[in-house]
Design a protein around this motif. Structure first.
Motif, PDB file in Angstrom:
ATOM      1  N   VAL B 264      -8.298   4.803  16.907  1.00 45.31           N
ATOM      2  CA  VAL B 264      -9.143   3.674  17.320  1.00 45.31           C
ATOM      3  C   VAL B 264     -10.517   3.691  16.660  1.00 45.31           C
ATOM      4  O   VAL B 264     -11.037   2.655  16.249  1.00 45.31           O
ATOM      5  CB  VAL B 264      -9.313   3.673  18.854  1.00 45.31           C
ATOM      6  N   GLU B 265     -11.054   4.891  16.554  1.00 40.08           N
ATOM      7  CA  GLU B 265     -12.431   4.973  16.043  1.00 40.08           C
ATOM      8  C   GLU B 265     -12.524   4.479  14.612  1.00 40.08           C
ATOM      9  O   GLU B 265     -13.590   4.137  14.115  1.00 40.08           O
ATOM     10  CB  GLU B 265     -12.995   6.411  16.166  1.00 40.08           C
ATOM     11  N   GLN B 266     -11.351   4.483  13.975  1.00 41.27           N
ATOM     12  CA  GLN B 266     -11.394   4.025  12.586  1.00 41.27           C
ATOM     13  C   GLN B 266     -10.892   2.603  12.449  1.00 41.27           C
ATOM     14  O   GLN B 266     -10.572   2.139  11.355  1.00 41.27           O
ATOM     15  CB  GLN B 266     -10.530   4.951  11.725  1.00 41.27           C
ATOM     16  N   SER B 267     -10.811   1.924  13.556  1.00 37.97           N
ATOM     17  CA  SER B 267     -10.186   0.605  13.504  1.00 37.97           C
ATOM     18  C   SER B 267     -10.931  -0.351  12.589  1.00 37.97           C
ATOM     19  O   SER B 267     -10.332  -1.210  11.937  1.00 37.97           O
ATOM     20  CB  SER B 267     -10.101   0.015  14.911  1.00 37.97           C
ATOM     21  N   ARG B 268     -12.210  -0.168  12.520  1.00 41.06           N
ATOM     22  CA  ARG B 268     -12.977  -1.056  11.660  1.00 41.06           C
ATOM     23  C   ARG B 268     -12.588  -0.833  10.195  1.00 41.06           C
ATOM     24  O   ARG B 268     -12.461  -1.764   9.401  1.00 41.06           O
ATOM     25  CB  ARG B 268     -14.485  -0.811  11.840  1.00 41.06           C
ATOM     26  N   ILE B 269     -12.484   0.442   9.954  1.00 42.02           N
ATOM     27  CA  ILE B 269     -12.115   0.782   8.579  1.00 42.02           C
ATOM     28  C   ILE B 269     -10.696   0.345   8.283  1.00 42.02           C
ATOM     29  O   ILE B 269     -10.387  -0.158   7.208  1.00 42.02           O
ATOM     30  CB  ILE B 269     -12.296   2.303   8.359  1.00 42.02           C
ATOM     31  N   SER B 270      -9.856   0.504   9.309  1.00 43.21           N
ATOM     32  CA  SER B 270      -8.454   0.162   9.068  1.00 43.21           C
ATOM     33  C   SER B 270      -8.302  -1.317   8.757  1.00 43.21           C
ATOM     34  O   SER B 270      -7.330  -1.745   8.146  1.00 43.21           O
ATOM     35  CB  SER B 270      -7.598   0.564  10.266  1.00 43.21           C
ATOM     36  N   GLU B 271      -9.248  -2.111   9.173  1.00 43.89           N
ATOM     37  CA  GLU B 271      -9.186  -3.521   8.802  1.00 43.89           C
ATOM     38  C   GLU B 271      -9.363  -3.707   7.303  1.00 43.89           C
ATOM     39  O   GLU B 271      -8.847  -4.642   6.699  1.00 43.89           O
ATOM     40  CB  GLU B 271     -10.277  -4.308   9.536  1.00 43.89           C
ATOM     41  N   LEU B 272     -10.171  -2.785   6.785  1.00 48.55           N
ATOM     42  CA  LEU B 272     -10.390  -2.875   5.335  1.00 48.55           C
ATOM     43  C   LEU B 272      -9.147  -2.478   4.543  1.00 48.55           C
ATOM     44  O   LEU B 272      -8.934  -2.914   3.443  1.00 48.55           O
ATOM     45  CB  LEU B 272     -11.536  -1.945   4.929  1.00 48.55           C
ATOM     46  N   MET B 273      -8.354  -1.598   5.168  1.00 45.74           N
ATOM     47  CA  MET B 273      -7.188  -1.080   4.455  1.00 45.74           C
ATOM     48  C   MET B 273      -6.135  -2.174   4.293  1.00 45.74           C
ATOM     49  O   MET B 273      -5.950  -3.012   5.161  1.00 45.74           O
ATOM     50  CB  MET B 273      -6.568   0.083   5.239  1.00 45.74           C
ATOM     51  N   VAL B 274      -5.497  -2.086   3.181  1.00 48.00           N
ATOM     52  CA  VAL B 274      -4.453  -3.064   2.894  1.00 48.00           C
ATOM     53  C   VAL B 274      -3.108  -2.424   3.176  1.00 48.00           C
ATOM     54  O   VAL B 274      -2.897  -1.253   2.891  1.00 48.00           O
ATOM     55  CB  VAL B 274      -4.519  -3.497   1.427  1.00 48.00           C
ATOM     56  N   HIS B 275      -2.205  -3.204   3.741  1.00 48.61           N
ATOM     57  CA  HIS B 275      -0.842  -2.693   3.881  1.00 48.61           C
ATOM     58  C   HIS B 275       0.000  -3.246   2.734  1.00 48.61           C
ATOM     59  O   HIS B 275       0.143  -4.448   2.569  1.00 48.61           O
ATOM     60  CB  HIS B 275      -0.254  -3.135   5.216  1.00 48.61           C
ATOM     61  N   ARG B 276       0.520  -2.310   1.958  1.00 48.47           N
ATOM     62  CA  ARG B 276       1.257  -2.773   0.767  1.00 48.47           C
ATOM     63  C   ARG B 276       2.712  -3.102   1.096  1.00 48.47           C
ATOM     64  O   ARG B 276       3.647  -2.523   0.579  1.00 48.47           O
ATOM     65  CB  ARG B 276       1.197  -1.706  -0.323  1.00 48.47           C
ATOM     66  N   GLY B 277       2.876  -3.995   1.974  1.00 48.13           N
ATOM     67  CA  GLY B 277       4.233  -4.408   2.347  1.00 48.13           C
ATOM     68  C   GLY B 277       4.803  -5.374   1.323  1.00 48.13           C
ATOM     69  O   GLY B 277       4.135  -5.741   0.353  1.00 48.13           O
ATOM     70  N   PRO B 278       6.050  -5.774   1.521  1.00 50.14           N
ATOM     71  CA  PRO B 278       6.712  -6.660   0.552  1.00 50.14           C
ATOM     72  C   PRO B 278       5.939  -7.959   0.339  1.00 50.14           C
ATOM     73  O   PRO B 278       5.837  -8.439  -0.784  1.00 50.14           O
ATOM     74  CB  PRO B 278       8.066  -6.938   1.196  1.00 50.14           C
ATOM     75  N   ASP B 279       5.410  -8.510   1.379  1.00 48.68           N
ATOM     76  CA  ASP B 279       4.701  -9.777   1.225  1.00 48.68           C
ATOM     77  C   ASP B 279       3.485  -9.612   0.352  1.00 48.68           C
ATOM     78  O   ASP B 279       3.226 -10.405  -0.555  1.00 48.68           O
ATOM     79  CB  ASP B 279       4.240 -10.302   2.595  1.00 48.68           C
ATOM     80  N   TRP B 280       2.772  -8.534   0.682  1.00 51.42           N
ATOM     81  CA  TRP B 280       1.549  -8.287  -0.091  1.00 51.42           C
ATOM     82  C   TRP B 280       1.907  -8.086  -1.562  1.00 51.42           C
ATOM     83  O   TRP B 280       1.315  -8.687  -2.455  1.00 51.42           O
ATOM     84  CB  TRP B 280       0.845  -7.046   0.445  1.00 51.42           C
ATOM     85  N   SER B 281       2.901  -7.242  -1.805  1.00 52.48           N
ATOM     86  CA  SER B 281       3.195  -6.915  -3.193  1.00 52.48           C
ATOM     87  C   SER B 281       3.683  -8.156  -3.946  1.00 52.48           C
ATOM     88  O   SER B 281       3.399  -8.345  -5.122  1.00 52.48           O
ATOM     89  CB  SER B 281       4.224  -5.794  -3.275  1.00 52.48           C
ATOM     90  N   LYS B 282       4.370  -9.004  -3.227  1.00 48.93           N
ATOM     91  CA  LYS B 282       4.865 -10.209  -3.892  1.00 48.93           C
ATOM     92  C   LYS B 282       3.705 -11.114  -4.313  1.00 48.93           C
ATOM     93  O   LYS B 282       3.617 -11.570  -5.468  1.00 48.93           O
ATOM     94  CB  LYS B 282       5.792 -10.963  -2.944  1.00 48.93           C
ATOM     95  N   SER B 283       2.793 -11.322  -3.346  1.00 43.21           N
ATOM     96  CA  SER B 283       1.707 -12.239  -3.678  1.00 43.21           C
ATOM     97  C   SER B 283       0.790 -11.617  -4.716  1.00 43.21           C
ATOM     98  O   SER B 283       0.280 -12.306  -5.599  1.00 43.21           O
ATOM     99  CB  SER B 283       0.932 -12.619  -2.410  1.00 43.21           C
ATOM    100  N   THR B 284       0.599 -10.309  -4.587  1.00 41.71           N
ATOM    101  CA  THR B 284      -0.242  -9.640  -5.582  1.00 41.71           C
ATOM    102  C   THR B 284       0.378  -9.760  -6.959  1.00 41.71           C
ATOM    103  O   THR B 284      -0.307 -10.029  -7.956  1.00 41.71           O
ATOM    104  CB  THR B 284      -0.423  -8.155  -5.234  1.00 41.71           C
ATOM    105  N   ALA B 285       1.709  -9.548  -7.006  1.00 47.60           N
ATOM    106  CA  ALA B 285       2.386  -9.621  -8.298  1.00 47.60           C
ATOM    107  C   ALA B 285       2.209 -11.001  -8.913  1.00 47.60           C
ATOM    108  O   ALA B 285       1.991 -11.140 -10.113  1.00 47.60           O
ATOM    109  CB  ALA B 285       3.863  -9.303  -8.136  1.00 47.60           C
ATOM    110  N   GLU B 286       2.263 -12.002  -8.061  1.00 48.57           N
ATOM    111  CA  GLU B 286       2.083 -13.365  -8.569  1.00 48.57           C
ATOM    112  C   GLU B 286       0.712 -13.537  -9.185  1.00 48.57           C
ATOM    113  O   GLU B 286       0.563 -14.102 -10.276  1.00 48.57           O
ATOM    114  CB  GLU B 286       2.254 -14.375  -7.435  1.00 48.57           C
ATOM    115  N   LYS B 287      -0.287 -13.014  -8.460  1.00 45.51           N
ATOM    116  CA  LYS B 287      -1.645 -13.162  -8.973  1.00 45.51           C
ATOM    117  C   LYS B 287      -1.823 -12.354 -10.243  1.00 45.51           C
ATOM    118  O   LYS B 287      -2.445 -12.816 -11.218  1.00 45.51           O
ATOM    119  CB  LYS B 287      -2.658 -12.726  -7.905  1.00 45.51           C
ATOM    120  N   LEU B 288      -1.275 -11.156 -10.201  1.00 48.30           N
ATOM    121  CA  LEU B 288      -1.390 -10.306 -11.391  1.00 48.30           C
ATOM    122  C   LEU B 288      -0.699 -10.958 -12.592  1.00 48.30           C
ATOM    123  O   LEU B 288      -1.163 -10.842 -13.722  1.00 48.30           O
ATOM    124  CB  LEU B 288      -0.772  -8.936 -11.125  1.00 48.30           C
TER     125      LEU B 288
END
Lengths: 326, 1101
Positions: B264-288
């Motif tokens: 919990v104490e790191q929840s703020r930071i965890s918001e900054l973290m990205v989850h590299r799930g399939p959706d993310w990787s797909k959209s990132t790949a498109e942008k890349l």
């Protein structure tokens, strides 16, 4: 526009002498190349490779005397040849060897081809004209023991035997011999009794060649006249004239019925090969290529029917190969 | 130069300066610390690290504005300490890191980067760089925890800002380098390789920065070229390193489905973290993909090669690590990579090839279906665009387009079959090849260039070799390109297809195209040839071995089916010239072809009936088609090697047929093919090839001769055999020549012309093989004769003694003639010409021995010629005359056989000479000359009786006409006839040893041609007649000439002799004078020179 006359599929040259006899050995499986044996006047037997159309081996075993009969004895590695040196040679051709393993001295001065019949695995009967002019001798091979000697009755005046055909109704049954004689008659011999069971005068001239179809119990013979004679064998083992066929030109030196008994080929002195339907003796084709007398005709024994061939050997030193199955 | 090795000593030395610095933060103090640092060993300094750093850090932390230069020197000093020591505490590292970053941070509130001096920025960047290098293991790892994400983010954005916005190259580069270190992707060796889970963690961490980094870098990469290549190179490298890390397939595969919940104490930071799930990787790949596309477009044409080289690395790296995640970008990436294979810089090229090979070896494509799909999609669109591109691009453009195509194919490698199995792909690709390979068939010269008859035979021995070479390198002209390189690329394309592709499928498809339309036929044949070459793996440049090595039987099967198609009548006998003779044959061939293949509508397209207009283009195209097919046969032979020997049975005959073709290009190409076959089947020479396979050829010839009407080409084969072989061939072909003769006997009427062609080539060959020996021998005999003749005549000259001797000789000879034989008869016996003495000998021996086979052939052929000499067709008659002449030459040494034949030929020949078309007369006259040369006096009587009167009378009657005629006359047949007769008559007289009265007739007839009114050539020819006459009978010729015109007065050598009176003396100059004087002069010379040469002592005064 009329179709051009048929051509031979190929012509084998290089025997440098008249070709007297031909025999195919094409039944082998893939790595085996189809082979044609030819015996020629100068005493050589040529082994033709039908893939390259070239001579693979030349066999010299008859002292440069004409070879007039070549047969294989089960497979292409055992060969029987008969020559004017009065010898019948048995050859071993396996693994590139080319040696005479055995020979029979016939003492016969004629040119009657011997006839070979396989009676059991590794056992053959061979009929050949014997030393005495009118006699036919039957030997068992490879043991060379005499089975019987067939002598015409005294006073029959058949003359010399000219052509022989050993046959049997079915495998294992009693072998019979058909022989054509100099006086134009065909005689059926019973080997076990050593007696003639029937005699038929087919021609005015010597019988040059005959062939017999044991299924239809019908045979055909040719002589130096202008007539082909077809005769049949009835149940009482009597030969009867069935039909005769007039030819344009005289002289037939060889007759062969195709193994499937549908057609037959004749080798004519008029340089032509004639093809007839066997059933009604309907003339089918005249193959005109040679420039001299045709001595022999032979059908191949390819397992694939479409590959089957007809070969004819002639006095003009050439062997013509025809594809007539199409 | 470490002075103080122990910490104690070092402490002692450093303490004062540190204290000093802590008290007063001045440049001088920093400098003195720096100076003292140099005297301390690294190990000692390590102990005192924190102590020494303290005053420096203090100096940075002191609130209030600071002097920039001071900060700079402090930072520099720090970095020199850090360079020599290790940071061993996590806190220290983090603090130092943040302190250094703060140095660059803009003053609070402003978003712009601090406007600091460039030196300072550089120093800070370097210090950061050093810092990162001075920490190890867990220490540095502490920086990469989710908790430090903000700090890292700060540093990253700082550095990116510098890299993007600074002007100075060095700062940009250092910033990028520093960033590289920051994302743990430093180039230097000291760093340990990241463990798998460490990398995973880093990936998670950096994923947050990826958008920023990638966008900024792409801006840097596509920025102004003036920034220098190093910046771009570093940016590209950083880009692929970070993308390769974050988007690595291996990592993405391990990313859990759902985001892990951090404490919990790191929840703020965890918001900054990205989850590299399939959706993310797909959209990132498109942008890349967008970014990559832009970058690739820009840098693949970057002027500096290092940038392009780095691009290759980028592709390689991404392909290696992200071939799944970034699959959509690869269409661009691979295009760039494949395109760079042909880079102008060799280093880029070789690296590119290396990378391609690497890709292939690691089977990246083979294992990745998606990538193969991308490639095949690229291929499809390229194939679609290919014809258009080929039409519009310049040669350079075409080269790059085609190398792209080739690259795709190579990359696909064994996966090519995926493409080929798709009907639309194969269709596109093949159609593109068909269109691109279209030949230019407008060149008229190809059709015009003919191989003329038998000239080749007499040519120098090198001509064959020359012809072959020419045939081989005959350049093809394409409609859409001229550059050789383009063709080579196309060749490679086909070969690569053949190498990897399913051969049966390909051969089947292109055979389909071959049969489909005449339009595609040549191209399809070209492709087929190359496919086979490629399938055999010859001359094909590939990146990886194919999966299944080739089955020779399959190859042979394909080759046999192609060969059958090529040599099919409809494809082999094409109209290549408008020679009437040939067309009539081809016409019949066409009929045959149609009957043979009733379904083959294509044959009618290809063989338009002769009524239709056959354009040059059609013929040119036909010629090329035949040539391509011939080349194909050469290729097949090369591919199969000795195995091809089995196919010679069917292949050799058609090739030889074409080697005898009248069209130069075809015959040369066929010769090239023959050479190829020779090499492949290891025959020593073409001659060997022909001789050893003569049985196949003879068989073909003899069978085809039976149907000469349909197979006029049989003669060409025989012709070629004869042409390229030597006398050793004769025994092999004798058989077939006899066939020819007997076939001729069967059909004199209709096929004579064709047969004569064969006979002509046979006889030409015989003359060549056997003619030289006999003609040489003959010439020797002739010259001997001539010498003896001139000797005996040369002695009758001027001096008194000689006159006396002449007179005495004359008297004695007269006595001999009257039967009054003197005792010394030896001398006379010597004077009998050697010829007559030899003749009976020769005939004796020849009568017994049989003729050699070539002469027998000559005789047989001559026999046929006799029958054909009176053929109704002029062309036939002319040909017969040619053949006849050759027969005579061959038979010449065998007089015993020649003379009877000559006897039989004579009546027919005379008819030709006397009453035939002038053309035939001309030819017949030439034959006569040859015959006279060979038969000599055998013909004398017949000639003077049958022919001479007619000749002289025609000469006399024609003379006025030619005297009057203008310049055009020399093109008429009459002129040629006159000329030929005049040119031949002289030697005829000599050869036939003609009698005085005949000589007079000749002289009379020719005299008028000495007139200056006659055309020059006729004058010269007439002169030659007289020159010959001078040899035969100098005296009477002299007299005759002098009667026309006598330039000299002749004083008798003794007074008792009557003065000489000649009717020509004192005559006016007339039209004849010129030539007569010339001839007399020659006569004078001859009379004086000849004795000199042999008996110098008898030379006249």
């Amino acid at each position: 526009m009329a179709l051009p006359p048929p051509d031979p599929q190929f012509v084998l040259r290089g025997t440098s002498a008249a070709v007297h006899t031909l025999h195919f050995s094409c039944g082998g499986q893939e790595p085996d190349v189809p082979i044609l044996f030819s015996g020629s006047q100068n005493g050589f037997i040529h082994v033709w490779n039908l893939k390259t159309h070239r001579v693979d081996t030349t066999l010299d075993g008859h002292g440069r005397k004409s070879v007039y009969c070549v047969e294989t004895m089960g497979g292409k590695n055992r060969l029987l040849s008969q020559g004017r040196d009065q010898r019948i040679c048995l050859w071993d051709l396996a693994e590139g060897r080319a040696s005479v393993t055995d020979s029979v001295f016939t003492e016969n001065v004629g040119f009657c081809r011997c006839s070979l019949l396989k009676v059991a695995q590794g056992r053959w009967l061979m009929a050949m004209a014997a030393k005495a002019l009118e006699e036919v001798q039957v030997l068992e091979l490879p043991s060379k023991t005499s089975v019987c000697t067939l002598k015409p009755e005294v006073g029959a005046k058949l003359g010399m035997p000219m052509c022989l055909k050993l046959w049997q109704v079915s495998c294992g049954s009693q072998p019979l011999l058909l022989a054509g004689y100099e006086d134009g008659s065909v005689v059926l011999w019973n080997l076990s009794m050593g007696k003639a069971s029937s005699q038929l005068g087919c021609h005015q001239e010597p019988v040059m060649s005959l062939d017999f179809d044991s299924e239809k119990a019908k045979g055909i013979s040719g002589s130096s006249e202008k007539v082909l004679s077809i005769w049949s064998l009835n149940e009482q083992q009597n030969l009867q004239v069935y039909k005769t066929h007039k030819l344009v030109n005289a002289g037939i030196s060889d007759i062969t019925i195709r193994p499937d008994k549908k057609i037959l080929a004749t080798a004519g002195w008029d340089h032509r090969i004639r093809i007839f339907g066997w059933k009604k003796l309907k003339p089918l084709a005249v193959l005109d290529y040679h420039t001299a007398m045709v001595h022999c005709v032979s059908f191949s024994d390819h397992t694939d029917l479409s590959e089957r061939l007809l070969a004819a050997g002639s006095k003009d030193h050439r062997i013509s190969i025809w594809s007539i199955y199409t | 130069m470490a002075v103080f090795d122990t910490p104690q000593e070092a402490f002692g030395a450093l303490r004062p300066v540190c204290v000093q610095l802590t008290r007063a933060q001045t440049m001088e103090n920093v400098a003195s610390l720096q100076a003292h640092l140099a005297t301390v060993s690294a190990s000692a300094l390590q102990e005192l690290q924190e102590y020494v750093l303290f005053p420096l850090r203090f100096a940075l932390k002191v609130p209030g504005p600071k002097q920039e230069r001071l900060v700079q020197s402090v930072v520099q000093c720090m970095s020199s300490i850090l360079a020599a020591t290790c940071v061993k505490k996590q806190e220290l590292l983090q603090e130092l890191f943040s302190e250094l970053c703060t140095c660059l941070s803009p003053p609070s509130g402003s978003s712009k980067p601090a406007s600091l001096s460039e030196e300072l920025k550089l120093a800070v960047i370097q210090a950061l760089h050093t810092l990162m290098h001075s920490a190890y293991g867990d220490v540095i790892w502490s920086l990469y925890q989710p908790s430090t994400l903000p700090l890292l983010g700060f540093a990253v954005s700082l550095l990116l800002g510098l890299a993007e916005q600074e002007k100075a190259k060095q700062i940009k580069i250092s910033a990028l380098k520093c960033l590289q270190v920051l994302v743990l992707q430093c180039d230097c060796q000291e760093h340990q390789h990241l463990e798998e889970d460490e990398a995973q963690q880093c990936g998670d961490l950096f994923a947050s920065f990826l958008p920023g980094i990638s966008i900024t870098l792409s801006r840097v990469i596509t920025g102004d070229i003036k920034q220098g290549h190093k910046t771009t190179v570093s940016a590209i490298r950083l880009f692929y390193l970070i993308v390769g890390l974050v988007m690595a397939d291996a990592q993405l595969a391990r990313v859990p489905k759902n985001k892990e919940n951090l404490p919990v104490e790191q929840s703020r930071i965890s918001e900054l973290m990205v989850h590299r799930g399939p959706d993310w990787s797909k959209s990132t790949a498109e942008k890349l993909a967008l970014l990559l596309h832009k970058m690739v477009e820009f840098s693949s044409v970057h002027p500096h090669w290092k940038v392009r080289l780095e691009l290759v690395e980028l592709v390689y790296h991404l392909l290696k690590s992200c071939s799944r995640s970034l699959v959509d970008s690869f269409s661009h990436l691979l295009k760039a990579l494949v395109g760079l294979v042909n880079d102008e810089n060799s280093e880029v090229q070789s690296r590119c090839n290396e990378v391609l090979r690497g890709i292939a070896e690691q089977q990246i494509v083979a294992q990745n279906r998606a990538l193969a799909d991308v490639l095949s999609e690229n291929l499809h669109s390229l194939a679609t665009a290919l014809p258009r591109l080929m039409n519009s691009q310049d040669d350079m453009g075409k080269v790059s387009t085609l190398s792209l195509l080739l690259g795709y194919l190579k990359l696909l490698g064994p996966k090519i079959n995926i493409v080929l199995n798709s009907v639309s792909h194969l269709h596109r690709l093949s159609k593109a090849l068909m269109q691109v390979l279209e030949l230019d068939v407008t060149d008229v010269k190809i059709v015009e260039d003919r191989r003329w008859g038998c000239e080749g035979m007499c040519g120098p021995p090198g001509s064959l070799q020359h012809g072959m070479q020419k045939g081989r390198c005959q350049k093809k002209y394409f409609r859409f390109f001229t550059e050789e390189k383009v063709f080579q690329l196309l060749q490679q394309v086909c070969r690569v297809l053949g190498y990897y592709g399913n051969l049966y499928l390909l051969v089947d498809h292109f055979m389909g195209l071959y049969g489909e339309s005449g339009m595609y036929r040549k191209q399809a044949a070209m492709v087929l040839n190359e496919l086979i070459v490629g399938a055999a793996g010859v001359g094909v440049d590939v990146l990886q071995e194919r999966e299944v090595s080739l089955n020779v039987d399959d190859l042979k099967g394909s080759i046999m089916s192609i060969l059958d198609e090529y040599t099919d009548q409809a494809n082999w006998y094409l109209i290549t010239s408008i020679d009437t003779e040939e067309i009539s044959h081809d016409h019949s061939v066409q009929h045959l072809g149609l009957t043979a293949r009733p379904g083959g509508a294509c044959s009618s397209i290809l063989l338009p009936s002769p009524e239709l207009l056959i354009t040059t283009c059609t013929m040119n195209s036909n010629i090329w088609q035949i040539c391509i097919q011939l080349e194909g046969i050469g290729c097949f032979a090369a591919v199969l090697g000795k195995e091809f020997r089995l196919l010679l049975l069917s292949a050799l005959y058609p090739v030889l047929e074409k080697a005898g073709d009248k069209t130069l290009l075809i015959s040369e190409t066929a010769l090239g093919t023959l050479v190829d076959i020779c090499e492949a089947c290891s025959y020593d020479s073409v001659q060997c090839l022909i001789n050893e396979n003569s049985d196949y050829l003879v068989n073909g010839i003899s069978l085809n001769l039976r149907q000469l009407a349909h197979q006029p080409h049989a003669s060409q084969v025989l012709d070629t055999m004869l042409r390229h072989s030597d006398a050793s061939l004769l025994p092999l072909v004798e058989d077939v020549i006899q066939d020819v003769l007997s076939a001729l006997d069967q059909s004199y009427n209709n096929q004579a012309s064709t047969f004569l062609g064969v006979l002509h080539s046979v006889m030409t060959a015989l003359v060549q093989w056997f003619g030289s020996s006999c003609s040489e021998e003959h010439q020797q005999r002739q010259t001997a004769e001539w010498w003896s003749g001139t000797l005996s005549q040369g002695q009758q000259v001027v001096t008194r003694q000689e006159v006396e001797r002449f007179f005495l000789d004359y008297v004695r000879q007269k006595q001999v003639a009257e039967g009054n034989l003197p005792d010394t008869g030896n001398e006379e016996a010597d004077e009998v010409p050697p010829l007559t003495k030899l003749e009976p000998n020769n005939s004796d021996t020849e009568g017994e021995t049989p003729l050699p086979s070539h002469a027998q052939l000559g005789k047989d052929v001559m026999e046929r010629c006799i029958h054909l000499l009176s053929d109704g067709n002029l062309r036939v008659r002319l040909k017969v005359l040619d053949v006849l002449e050759l027969c005579i030459t061959v038979l010449h040494p065998h007089g015993n056989h020649l003379l009877p034949m000559a006897h039989r030929v004579w009546p027919a020949l005379v008819t030709r000479l006397i009453s035939d078309d002038p053309l035939a007369v001309l030819r017949a006259f030439k034959v006569l000359c040859t015959l006279a040369q060979k038969c000599g006096d055998f013909l004398r009587q017949r000639f003077s009786k049958d022919v001479l009167p007619k000749l002289t009378s025609s000469l006399l009657s024609q003379a006025p006409a030619s005297a009057r005629a203008g310049p055009v006359y020399s093109h008429t047949l009459a002129f040629k006839l006159q000329l030929a007769v005049l040119q031949g008559l002289g030697s005829l007289c000599k050869k036939l040893d003609m009698g005085e009265s005949d000589l007079n007739k000749v002289a009379d007839a020719c005299l008028i041609y000495l007139s200056v009114k006659q055309p020059m050539k006729l004058q010269e020819a007439a002169q030659s007649v007289f020159l010959h006459l001078m040899h035969v009978d100098p005296d009477s010729t002299w007299l005759l000439l002098n009667e026309v015109c006598c330039p000299h007065q002749y004083e008798p050598p003794h007074i008792s002799l009557q003065p000489v009176k000649l009717s020509g003396m004192g005559k006016q100059r007339n039209e004849l004078t010129n030539n007569v004087l010339l001839l007399l002069e020659k006569l004078q010379q001859q009379e004086s020179v000849t004795p000199w040469a042999s008996t110098p002592e008898a030379s006249p005064p």
